[in-house]
Design an enzyme around this catalytic site. Structure first.
Site, PDB file in Angstrom:
ATOM      1  N   GLN A 125      62.107  50.688  24.938  1.00  0.00           N
ATOM      2  CA  GLN A 125      60.694  50.804  25.342  1.00  0.00           C
ATOM      3  C   GLN A 125      60.591  50.489  26.836  1.00  0.00           C
ATOM      4  O   GLN A 125      61.074  49.433  27.264  1.00  0.00           O
ATOM      5  CB  GLN A 125      59.888  49.781  24.537  1.00  0.00           C
ATOM      6  CG  GLN A 125      58.404  49.813  24.763  1.00  0.00           C
ATOM      7  CD  GLN A 125      57.738  48.575  24.162  1.00  0.00           C
ATOM      8  OE1 GLN A 125      58.060  47.458  24.537  1.00  0.00           O
ATOM      9  NE2 GLN A 125      56.838  48.770  23.242  1.00  0.00           N
ATOM     10  N   GLY A 126      60.000  51.380  27.609  1.00  0.00           N
ATOM     11  CA  GLY A 126      59.908  51.176  29.052  1.00  0.00           C
ATOM     12  C   GLY A 126      58.472  51.105  29.521  1.00  0.00           C
ATOM     13  O   GLY A 126      57.941  52.065  30.085  1.00  0.00           O
ATOM     14  N   SER A 128      57.040  47.597  30.683  1.00  0.00           N
ATOM     15  CA  SER A 128      56.908  46.534  31.687  1.00  0.00           C
ATOM     16  C   SER A 128      57.573  46.927  32.999  1.00  0.00           C
ATOM     17  O   SER A 128      58.620  47.576  33.021  1.00  0.00           O
ATOM     18  CB  SER A 128      57.547  45.245  31.181  1.00  0.00           C
ATOM     19  OG  SER A 128      56.986  44.871  29.953  1.00  0.00           O
ATOM     20  N   SER A 160      64.235  45.997  26.132  1.00  0.00           N
ATOM     21  CA  SER A 160      65.182  45.454  25.153  1.00  0.00           C
ATOM     22  C   SER A 160      66.288  46.456  24.838  1.00  0.00           C
ATOM     23  O   SER A 160      66.004  47.592  24.452  1.00  0.00           O
ATOM     24  CB  SER A 160      64.471  45.090  23.850  1.00  0.00           C
ATOM     25  OG  SER A 160      63.581  44.040  24.065  1.00  0.00           O
ATOM     26  N   GLU A 243      52.870  48.156  17.181  1.00  0.00           N
ATOM     27  CA  GLU A 243      53.758  47.036  17.505  1.00  0.00           C
ATOM     28  C   GLU A 243      53.170  45.710  17.026  1.00  0.00           C
ATOM     29  O   GLU A 243      53.870  44.858  16.512  1.00  0.00           O
ATOM     30  CB  GLU A 243      54.004  47.007  19.016  1.00  0.00           C
ATOM     31  CG  GLU A 243      55.023  45.962  19.449  1.00  0.00           C
ATOM     32  CD  GLU A 243      55.467  46.114  20.896  1.00  0.00           C
ATOM     33  OE1 GLU A 243      54.657  46.579  21.718  1.00  0.00           O
ATOM     34  OE2 GLU A 243      56.610  45.755  21.194  1.00  0.00           O
ATOM     35  N   ASN A 371      50.563  36.073  23.618  1.00  0.00           N
ATOM     36  CA  ASN A 371      49.519  35.571  22.712  1.00  0.00           C
ATOM     37  C   ASN A 371      48.225  35.238  23.449  1.00  0.00           C
ATOM     38  O   ASN A 371      47.153  35.276  22.851  1.00  0.00           O
ATOM     39  CB  ASN A 371      50.058  34.358  21.934  1.00  0.00           C
ATOM     40  CG  ASN A 371      51.032  34.807  20.851  1.00  0.00           C
ATOM     41  OD1 ASN A 371      51.441  35.979  20.816  1.00  0.00           O
ATOM     42  ND2 ASN A 371      51.403  33.901  19.970  1.00  0.00           N
ATOM     43  N   GLU A 372      48.342  34.937  24.755  1.00  0.00           N
ATOM     44  CA  GLU A 372      47.099  34.713  25.523  1.00  0.00           C
ATOM     45  C   GLU A 372      46.304  36.026  25.557  1.00  0.00           C
ATOM     46  O   GLU A 372      45.083  36.039  25.375  1.00  0.00           O
ATOM     47  CB  GLU A 372      47.412  34.256  26.958  1.00  0.00           C
ATOM     48  CG  GLU A 372      47.943  32.843  27.086  1.00  0.00           C
ATOM     49  CD  GLU A 372      49.421  32.722  26.715  1.00  0.00           C
ATOM     50  OE1 GLU A 372      50.125  33.752  26.682  1.00  0.00           O
ATOM     51  OE2 GLU A 372      49.866  31.597  26.428  1.00  0.00           O
TER      52      GLU A 372
HETATM   53  C1  LIG Z   1      62.269  39.221  24.077  1.00  0.00           C
HETATM   54  C2  LIG Z   1      61.449  40.152  24.922  1.00  0.00           C
HETATM   55  C3  LIG Z   1      61.596  41.523  24.755  1.00  0.00           C
HETATM   56  C4  LIG Z   1      60.862  42.398  25.544  1.00  0.00           C
HETATM   57  N1  LIG Z   1      61.096  43.727  25.400  1.00  0.00           N
HETATM   58  C5  LIG Z   1      60.410  44.595  26.160  1.00  0.00           C
HETATM   59  C6  LIG Z   1      60.674  45.998  26.061  1.00  0.00           C
HETATM   60  O1  LIG Z   1      61.520  46.428  25.271  1.00  0.00           O
HETATM   61  N2  LIG Z   1      59.993  46.833  26.867  1.00  0.00           N
HETATM   62  C7  LIG Z   1      59.061  46.397  27.756  1.00  0.00           C
HETATM   63  O2  LIG Z   1      58.452  47.222  28.424  1.00  0.00           O
HETATM   64  N3  LIG Z   1      58.789  45.070  27.891  1.00  0.00           N
HETATM   65  C8  LIG Z   1      59.455  44.163  27.120  1.00  0.00           C
HETATM   66  N4  LIG Z   1      59.227  42.813  27.261  1.00  0.00           N
HETATM   67  C9  LIG Z   1      58.314  42.349  28.299  1.00  0.00           C
HETATM   68  C10 LIG Z   1      56.986  41.841  27.765  1.00  0.00           C
HETATM   69  O3  LIG Z   1      56.209  42.891  27.276  1.00  0.00           O
HETATM   70  C11 LIG Z   1      56.302  41.087  28.914  1.00  0.00           C
HETATM   71  O4  LIG Z   1      57.085  39.969  29.219  1.00  0.00           O
HETATM   72  C12 LIG Z   1      54.903  40.651  28.557  1.00  0.00           C
HETATM   73  O5  LIG Z   1      54.054  41.749  28.422  1.00  0.00           O
HETATM   74  C13 LIG Z   1      54.319  39.692  29.615  1.00  0.00           C
HETATM   75  O6  LIG Z   1      54.421  40.249  30.872  1.00  0.00           O
HETATM   76  P1  LIG Z   1      55.062  39.431  32.087  1.00  0.00           P
HETATM   77  O7  LIG Z   1      56.394  38.923  31.644  1.00  0.00           O
HETATM   78  O8  LIG Z   1      55.000  40.278  33.286  1.00  0.00           O
HETATM   79  O9  LIG Z   1      54.161  38.129  32.261  1.00  0.00           O
HETATM   80  P2  LIG Z   1      52.745  38.074  33.002  1.00  0.00           P
HETATM   81  O10 LIG Z   1      51.903  39.224  32.579  1.00  0.00           O
HETATM   82  O11 LIG Z   1      52.973  37.878  34.452  1.00  0.00           O
HETATM   83  O12 LIG Z   1      52.123  36.763  32.365  1.00  0.00           O
HETATM   84  C14 LIG Z   1      52.498  35.451  32.796  1.00  0.00           C
HETATM   85  C15 LIG Z   1      51.638  34.453  32.017  1.00  0.00           C
HETATM   86  O13 LIG Z   1      50.239  34.635  32.367  1.00  0.00           O
HETATM   87  C16 LIG Z   1      49.471  34.878  31.189  1.00  0.00           C
HETATM   88  N5  LIG Z   1      48.422  35.864  31.471  1.00  0.00           N
HETATM   89  C17 LIG Z   1      48.561  37.023  32.154  1.00  0.00           C
HETATM   90  N6  LIG Z   1      47.385  37.677  32.190  1.00  0.00           N
HETATM   91  C18 LIG Z   1      46.490  36.929  31.503  1.00  0.00           C
HETATM   92  C19 LIG Z   1      45.100  37.066  31.181  1.00  0.00           C
HETATM   93  N7  LIG Z   1      44.414  38.142  31.549  1.00  0.00           N
HETATM   94  N8  LIG Z   1      44.512  36.088  30.444  1.00  0.00           N
HETATM   95  C20 LIG Z   1      45.212  35.003  30.029  1.00  0.00           C
HETATM   96  N9  LIG Z   1      46.529  34.800  30.332  1.00  0.00           N
HETATM   97  C21 LIG Z   1      47.154  35.745  31.048  1.00  0.00           C
HETATM   98  C22 LIG Z   1      50.457  35.437  30.171  1.00  0.00           C
HETATM   99  O14 LIG Z   1      50.010  35.238  28.856  1.00  0.00           O
HETATM  100  C23 LIG Z   1      51.726  34.651  30.504  1.00  0.00           C
HETATM  101  O15 LIG Z   1      51.673  33.399  29.876  1.00  0.00           O
HETATM  102  C24 LIG Z   1      59.944  41.901  26.493  1.00  0.00           C
HETATM  103  C25 LIG Z   1      59.773  40.522  26.641  1.00  0.00           C
HETATM  104  C26 LIG Z   1      60.528  39.661  25.878  1.00  0.00           C
HETATM  105  C27 LIG Z   1      60.332  38.184  26.076  1.00  0.00           C
END
Ligand SMILES: Cc1cc2nc3c(=O)[nH]c(=O)nc-3n(C[C@H](O)[C@H](O)[C@H](O)COP(=O)(O)OP(=O)(O)OC[C@H]3O[C@@H](n4cnc5c(N)ncnc54)[C@H](O)[C@@H]3O)c2cc1C
Length: 387
Positions: A125-126, A128, A160, A243, A371-372
């Site tokens: 999945q692409g 992020s 992933s 999902e 979860n946020e």
């Molecule tokens: C095990 C694992 C597998 C994954 N696999 C994939 C994959 O296959 N493909 C893919 O595309 N992505 C994947 N991801 C990425 C995942 O989707 C992102 O990590 C996730 O969406 C959060 O984005 P971020 O890491 O940029 O954190 P950020 O968006 O920068 O968030 C940082 C923190 O701020 C909080 N936050 C951000 N915005 C808000 C808001 N508006 N209100 C309240 N809190 C907020 C978040 O909850 C978090 O705690 C994977 C992640 C993990 C851990």
């Protein structure tokens, strides 16, 4: 709701159970976050497919059994109850599969779904990007139309197992000058296309569980677009619903962990009871897993009456991810210092698997939308609270 299984459902359960008893691998596979383990899991997926257990809900012409959601729940209960290997083509089978069924052309369905069911194609999945996680509408990777191809440039991250997969589906900005959720397109990219480079990222357990994917003038045929060009957000929101909803994490997976936790507690009862609250934590998580299963049956009942899950899928996502975390934390408390040992095989005894599970459980509240973000969705769309 009548929770009595029909004779047909009982027969289905017996058939799954018998097949698993005859076919389960005798030795655990290597980690699916390694090339060796990934290929072992792929071969297992093909074996499931051969006997039409890979996608029980898909129609017979796609290698499935045309099962309804109740049979699917039964399959999952037996599958996880038997300790069968983790399914590793879920990005394809559970996310892209239903998306193609809803938005794909006939040609796309025929081309991709059977190979997906058999795991001849493994999918990543692409979505992020370094600056687009929770705020997915900030995607900047571009797909520029050039004749009958898109030319893709940009970067995805946290994808992933993209380092082992064959294909990636993702969102790319296809309309020049567009912003936010406008002008994005949902495109499927073969990962062996010239211009794709993949850099693995290590997860907490030290294994290369995800990857950064770089696109440098990658040419992809236009018929790899799903839905309408520029309308990818709409398609991706449906994928995100799959999902977070019922399919990705069936209750059986957590019920199976809860049962193992009860066994662990019983085996360590004397020492465990010295920690006030441990027994309650075991009981509470077991009850939560059972409650999640009941709620899944309730949801299935609603879906079969033609109702939708909608924003409630966010509640599911919070429940299973927090439950998984709590169960593994509780196991680590029971095991004490032994829980921190990286152990393998027979020498691990009843500590086997808990540390690995504990590390992975940390990611549950992050992936599939944090979860946020789920709480924001519940607040705004279900409770009607202001933004
Ligand atoms: C095990 C694992 C597998 C994954 N696999 C994939 C994959 O296959 N493909 C893919 O595309 N992505 C994947 N991801 C990425 C995942 O989707 C992102 O990590 C996730 O969406 C959060 O984005 P971020 O890491 O940029 O954190 P950020 O968006 O920068 O968030 C940082 C923190 O701020 C909080 N936050 C951000 N915005 C808000 C808001 N508006 N209100 C309240 N809190 C907020 C978040 O909850 C978090 O705690 C994977 C992640 C993990 C851990």
């Amino acid at each position: 709701m009548d929770l009595t299984y029909t004779p047909k459902q009982n027969a289905f359960r017996a058939e799954v159970r018998a097949w698993l008893a005859d076919n389960l691998p005798s030795e655990p596979f290597a980690s699916y976050d390694s090339r060796e383990g990934f290929e072992q899991h792929r071969a297992w997926e093909a074996k499931l497919f051969e006997s039409r257990w890979s996608m029980v809900m898909w129609p017979a012409e796609l290698g499935g059994r045309g099962s309804d959601l109740i049979e699917w729940l039964i399959f999952e209960e037996e599958y996880y109850g038997a300790g069968a290997p983790m399914r590793i083509n879920q990005n394809g089978q559970l996310l892209l599969g239903p998306t193609l069924m809803e938005f794909g052309t006939q040609e796309q369905k025929q081309r991709f779904l059977p190979r997906m069911a058999e795991s001849l194609d493994m999918w990543a999945q692409g979505w992020s990007e370094p600056n687009a996680g929770s705020d997915m509408a900030a995607i900047t990777s571009k797909a520029v139309l050039d004749g009958d191809h898109y030319v893709i440039n940009g970067q995805k991250t946290w994808s992933s197992r993209a380092n082992f997969a064959d294909w990636l589906f993702g969102l790319f900005r296809s309309e020049p000058g567009s912003t936010r959720h406008h002008g994005l397109s949902f495109i499927m990219v073969p990962l062996n296309t010239p211009g794709v480079s993949i850099r693995p990222i290590k997860a907490l357990n030290g294994k290369e569980a995800f990857a950064e994917v770089f696109f440098d003038d990658v040419r992809v045929p236009v018929n790899n677009l799903i839905g309408t060009q520029g309308q990818g957000w709409h398609v991706a929101m449906a994928t995100a619903g799959f999902e977070r909803g019922l399919l990705l994490r069936s209750p059986a997976r957590f019920q199976s962990t809860a049962r193992k936790l009860v066994e662990l507690y019983k085996a360590h009862r004397v020492s465990a009871d010295r920690d006030p609250g441990l027994r309650d934590a075991v009981l509470e998580t077991w009850m939560c897993a059972e409650a999640y299963a009941m709620s899944a049956y309730y949801t299935v009942g609603r879906l079969s009456r033609g109702e939708q899950i909608g924003a409630e899928s966010s509640i599911n996502k919070i429940i299973w991810s927090e439950l998984d975390l709590k169960m593994h934390e509780t196991a680590m408390r029971i095991l004490g210092t032994r829980g921190e040992l990286v152990t393998k095989g027979a020498s691990a005894g009843d500590a086997a698997g808990w540390l690995e599970g504990f590390l992975f459980a940390q990611s549950g509240p992050i992936y599939a939308g944090t979860n946020e973000i789920q709480r924001n969705i519940i607040a705004e769309r279900m409770l009607g609270l202001p933004k």
